[in-house]
Design an enzyme around this catalytic site. Sequence first.
Site, short mmCIF file in Angstrom:
data_model
loop_
_atom_site.label_atom_id
_atom_site.label_comp_id
_atom_site.label_asym_id
_atom_site.label_seq_id
_atom_site.Cartn_x
_atom_site.Cartn_y
_atom_site.Cartn_z
N LYS A 5 -7.47 -2.81 2.84
CA LYS A 5 -5.93 -2.32 3.20
C LYS A 5 -5.50 -2.94 4.74
CE LYS A 5 -8.15 2.22 4.20
NZ LYS A 5 -8.59 3.32 3.57
N GLU A 26 -0.57 4.44 -7.95
CA GLU A 26 -0.27 5.08 -7.44
C GLU A 26 0.05 6.35 -8.17
OE1 GLU A 26 -2.46 4.56 -4.36
OE2 GLU A 26 -1.32 6.30 -3.21
N ARG A 65 -3.72 7.88 -4.94
CA ARG A 65 -4.19 7.44 -6.39
C ARG A 65 -4.97 8.36 -7.36
NH1 ARG A 65 -8.79 3.20 -4.78
NH2 ARG A 65 -8.58 2.15 -6.67
N LYS A 79 0.82 -1.18 -0.35
CA LYS A 79 -0.07 -0.43 0.18
C LYS A 79 0.77 1.45 -0.08
CE LYS A 79 -3.70 2.33 1.80
NZ LYS A 79 -3.32 3.89 1.40
N ARG A 99 -8.35 10.63 -7.19
CA ARG A 99 -8.80 10.24 -6.58
C ARG A 99 -10.39 10.34 -6.34
NH1 ARG A 99 -12.08 8.77 -2.41
NH2 ARG A 99 -11.38 7.99 -0.48
#
Lengths: 530, 337
Positions: A399, A276, A233, A228, A248
């Site tokens: 996550k 990302e 994002r 992660k 995002r």
Amino acid sequence: MKRFAALITQLEETTKTLQKTKAIAAYLQSVPDQDRLWCVTLFSGRRPKRVITSRQMREWASAASGWPLWLLEDSYAVVGDLGETIALVLPSPETEIEKSLSEWINDLRALASLDVEKKRNFILASWNSLGGPERFVFNKLITSGFRVGVSQKLMARAVAQVAKKTETEIAHRLMGNWHPDETTWYDLIEAEDLRVDLSRPYPFFLSSALESSPQSLGAPSDWGAEWKWDGIRGQVIIRGGSCFTWSRGEELVTQKFPEFEKFPDFLPDGTVLDGEILVWQDEHPLPFNKLQTRIGRKSVSKSILENAPVILYAYDLLEWRGEDIREQPYQERRKLLEDILSSTSPSLPLRLSPSIAFSDWISLAKTRSKARKNYAEGLILKKMNSLYEVGRKKGPWWKWKLDPFNIDAVMIYAQAGHGRRANLYTDFTFAVWQGSELVPLTKAYSGLTDAEFREISGWVRRNTLQRFGPVRQVTPEHVFEIAFEGIHESQRHKSGVALRFPRMARWRHDKKPHEANTIGDLKDLLKTYG
Amino acid sequence: MNRDAVLNFSPSGIYCPAGDFYIDPWRPVERALITHGHADHARKGHKYYLSTDIAAPVLKHRLGHITLETLRYSEIRQIGSARVSFHPAGHVPGSAQIRIKVGGEAWVISGDYKLEDDGLSTAFDPVSCHSFVTECTFGLPVFRWQSQAQVFQEINKWWANNAANGIVSVVGAYGLGKAQRLLCGLDLSIGKVLTHGAIEGTNRVMRAQGIVLPETEQITPETDRKGNGSTLILAPPSALQSTWERRFGDTSNAFASGWMGLRGVRRRRSVDRGFVISDHADWDGLNAAISATGAENIYVTHGYTDVFSKWLSSKGYHSEVVPSRFTGTSVDDEEVE
């Protein structure tokens, strides 16, 4: 606009999503297309171009109400919403005008070409002809988006009911770069071909925090794992020979990341990547604060491009050769993505975010504990057969973040919140020891329950040593455990360090101020993890 | 003129040296004059209490065994070299402003007050003075109340609508004052009013002293919880959205407070409805009350003191903020509203 104002009131008068959906659907069914379109526009965070400045609004409201400007400003600080403050302080209207939502919006937009005096006259006359809820809505049309507790999901559901389409399809249609001037209700919601807008992104699929142990997820072989990352994002779209980058937050950020402009030379039209955006150096990502230098700027300078170059660390493929593949299982999308990226040049700012092989949960937990060394904040677990869905849906993606860092710090300043937190002290500054002195370290606003905020607010009122405008210096008496995700060197902070995402984890009633951490402790953390 | 000869603001509260007593002190003292029974004004631990006769039963109910003397409104009592009298504040039944005269200098401490006659409390009566110590809980121009008749109409409409849909109505309101005021404004032809024990306790005390309240039924473990949807329940704010509320099945809840005038606070409470009704003066009320006293010196406490004091100064008053450490230990301004 009475009907739209009534809708806003209805939405505020219930906390139940079912009733909210019903209210929006009923509104959409009862008004002409132009009003429907504007309702969807406003609720999706889009807004008409601003023609009146906040300063003008304040000054005119001061003139219309008779209250001095400073009193209006101080009231605004408590209420937290300028449109609401003005609606509350103005005298009752003397006349009544009824226009539809879109008529009001068009009238407001027409002000753009008029001189200040004409604008002023229009606004004052409007205030004097609108009752409470309508006046509030009118002000919100001028100032900012509507935040009435309507999520994108909820609105998509309401529109789907009215249009008799699936929620997923509506969510997708509502994404992207459309504007009510350039589309119609039919084109946006009902038309068969929704490819008109080349830049239109897919709704992001979001993971949920894993709170139980991963063993509860079942067989490890059903799951894929990735790091992660702590970046932005992003969805990068290659269509019609152009590249579009969406954050995002559904903001078109193409211009902020010119590095991606060359993608269309290497990837075919009809490619949509999810990944990302990270600042990249020596084949590894740099901390988020490096990326921060690029956020908030419309265009980026040459030096920024050199000092903080970004890549897209891709982890999903949503469209390939013009085909929406979100309904293919994750493992197949992933395989396709790996194939495509295996042949792209390393000079391209595009990398494949690696998958992490594991055979059992215990070994994966060991890998997770090394996240920081790998510049990551933890792991993302994705079910192998999961589709790419819309929004946050528990189950297919988790996550699994590292536990945050914790330090104990002493509260030294407090400031009242506004809006939802009016009349409570909620914004605090915390300090740690440097010798016998308390040095401000960080601010934090969240993490306490409403009851705790009420308790500490009462204490702040009774224990104020000094006031600096809205800020109260309080007796250094209470210790709080501050949780945070990362630590970096900072010249802007007196303590020399900046914390990433600090929040109050616990009110340490059991600790005395002298038991709080020191600057030395933080410098040690900085050495290890900074 | 040395105003401090009449009152000063000490760490224990507002103190009158001429009579050696405190008003609504928050630390235990020898002699305390109490404006009304709310927790942030009437505390335990003082040796001698003085209040109005109407406030006395609730004070005893809340504080237990205390040594309490009472005065009727306007009755004058000489304490040391101070002449003391209590005057209606309109906040809750028995609530008072306290007037203190030493030599030729008259001071009034407002306690909490509202100007609108709620039909339950003795209506607010302006008292002339040289110096006025006023609360300003709602001392911003964004706070302006509708008449209580209008608010009751809204509440009854909401209740009737819930009743028609078989949904139980739950209203959060403070147990002393607000709950009884609401009770008197409810349209009992819609349905029955049930009360939480914390509210019924105060109802009982008030009925016993001759205050007429509509009929209520206290909720007990035996109460038929499913009951029927036409019921309205009066409960303390803390009971809203708790497991206590959930036991009544399908409910719609509301909170009745001046703070409900702000959308942000309504959202924080996350109740279905917020009814804007307060036992404190609104902006217009505060200004009217201050003007009616004829006072030149205005001391402000409890609320948006800085802003309100600045406003008064701009209007030509001599105004000061009563230092916040000395205004009381109200843990939660919301709870005392």
